[in-house]
Design an enzyme around this catalytic site. Structure first.
Site, PDB file in Angstrom:
ATOM      1  N   CYS A  18      58.627  57.259  34.988  1.00 14.58           N
ATOM      2  CA  CYS A  18      59.562  58.060  34.197  1.00 14.58           C
ATOM      3  C   CYS A  18      59.364  57.807  32.700  1.00 14.58           C
ATOM      4  O   CYS A  18      58.924  56.713  32.288  1.00 14.58           O
ATOM      5  CB  CYS A  18      60.997  57.693  34.540  1.00 14.58           C
ATOM      6  SG  CYS A  18      61.546  58.203  36.179  1.00 14.58           S
ATOM      7  N   GLU A  41      61.684  57.295  30.490  1.00 11.75           N
ATOM      8  CA  GLU A  41      62.567  56.250  29.962  1.00 11.75           C
ATOM      9  C   GLU A  41      61.968  54.863  30.152  1.00 11.75           C
ATOM     10  O   GLU A  41      61.989  54.029  29.253  1.00 11.75           O
ATOM     11  CB  GLU A  41      63.931  56.299  30.659  1.00 11.75           C
ATOM     12  CG  GLU A  41      64.719  57.576  30.406  1.00 11.75           C
ATOM     13  CD  GLU A  41      64.428  58.676  31.417  1.00 11.75           C
ATOM     14  OE1 GLU A  41      63.297  58.744  31.941  1.00 11.75           O
ATOM     15  OE2 GLU A  41      65.344  59.470  31.679  1.00 11.75           O
TER      16      GLU A  41
HETATM   17  N1  THU Z   1      61.701  61.853  35.464  1.00 11.38           N
HETATM   18  C1  THU Z   1      61.781  61.188  34.271  1.00 11.38           C
HETATM   19  O1  THU Z   1      60.760  60.942  33.614  1.00 11.38           O
HETATM   20  N2  THU Z   1      62.999  60.813  33.837  1.00 11.38           N
HETATM   21  C2  THU Z   1      64.176  61.148  34.426  1.00 11.38           C
HETATM   22  O2  THU Z   1      65.224  60.787  33.942  1.00 11.38           O
HETATM   23  C3  THU Z   1      64.170  61.929  35.664  1.00 11.38           C
HETATM   24  C4  THU Z   1      62.848  62.127  36.290  1.00 11.38           C
HETATM   25  C5  THU Z   1      60.389  62.307  35.911  1.00 11.38           C
HETATM   26  C6  THU Z   1      59.815  61.610  37.111  1.00 11.38           C
HETATM   27  C7  THU Z   1      58.866  62.675  37.618  1.00 11.38           C
HETATM   28  O3  THU Z   1      57.653  62.615  36.877  1.00 11.38           O
HETATM   29  C8  THU Z   1      59.550  63.982  37.280  1.00 11.38           C
HETATM   30  O4  THU Z   1      60.468  63.666  36.245  1.00 11.38           O
HETATM   31  C9  THU Z   1      60.271  64.635  38.445  1.00 11.38           C
HETATM   32  O5  THU Z   1      61.129  63.743  39.076  1.00 11.38           O
END
Ligand code: THU
Length: 131
Positions: free
Chosen positions: A53, A55
């Site tokens: 992710c 974050e």
């Molecule tokens: N994802 C994030 O990067 N941050 C979030 O807060 C929610 C989900 C990403 C993980 C994955 O690459 C995509 O979003 C779909 O879940």
């Protein structure tokens, strides 16, 4: 750095997302207590579970950049694919580890601020291991 500026950094970071599987772009920008900004995007992997992710990528960039400035004043999260975009549960836990005080999401194009305790109440953290 204003909250609007921090959100703009998150929006900009979302442009670097590597998302061939979900096509869901996320950018995160961390403002440290020392005033530094660290931004990152989500990076996916063909072995889906290894994806990272935005974050957590931003937290790890921060933690590697300067061990003396690892406390998080605020983190802004932006996605062109969903607004507001709140951090997932795993990222909330990792943000808590570094004392995150506030999250900023985008609503109707403007920053919306949330005290961190509102999105991860009764958190388990490093202080619990010191008892
Ligand atoms: N994802 C994030 O990067 N941050 C979030 O807060 C929610 C989900 C990403 C993980 C994955 O690459 C995509 O979003 C779909 O879940």
């Amino acid at each position: 750095m204003t909250r609007a500026e921090l959100l703009a950094r998150a929006r900009e970071a979302a442009g670097s997302a590597c998302v061939p599987y979900s096509h869901f772009h996320v950018g995160a920008a961390i403002l440290t207590e020392g005033g530094a900004v660290h931004a990152a995007a989500n990076i996916e992997n063909a072995s889906y579970g290894l994806s990272m992710c935005a974050e957590r990528a931003a937290v790890f960039a921060m933690a590697n950049a300067d061990p003396a400035d690892r406390r998080i004043a605020a983190v802004a999260i932006a996605s062109p694919d969903a607004a507001p975009c709140f951090p997932c549960g795993a990222c909330r836990q990792v943000l808590h580890e570094f004392g995150c005080q506030e999250i900023v999401v985008e609503r109707d194009g403007a920053p919306e601020r949330h005290p961190f305790g509102d999105i991860l109440p009764h958190a388990f953290g490093p202080e619990d291991l010191e008892r």
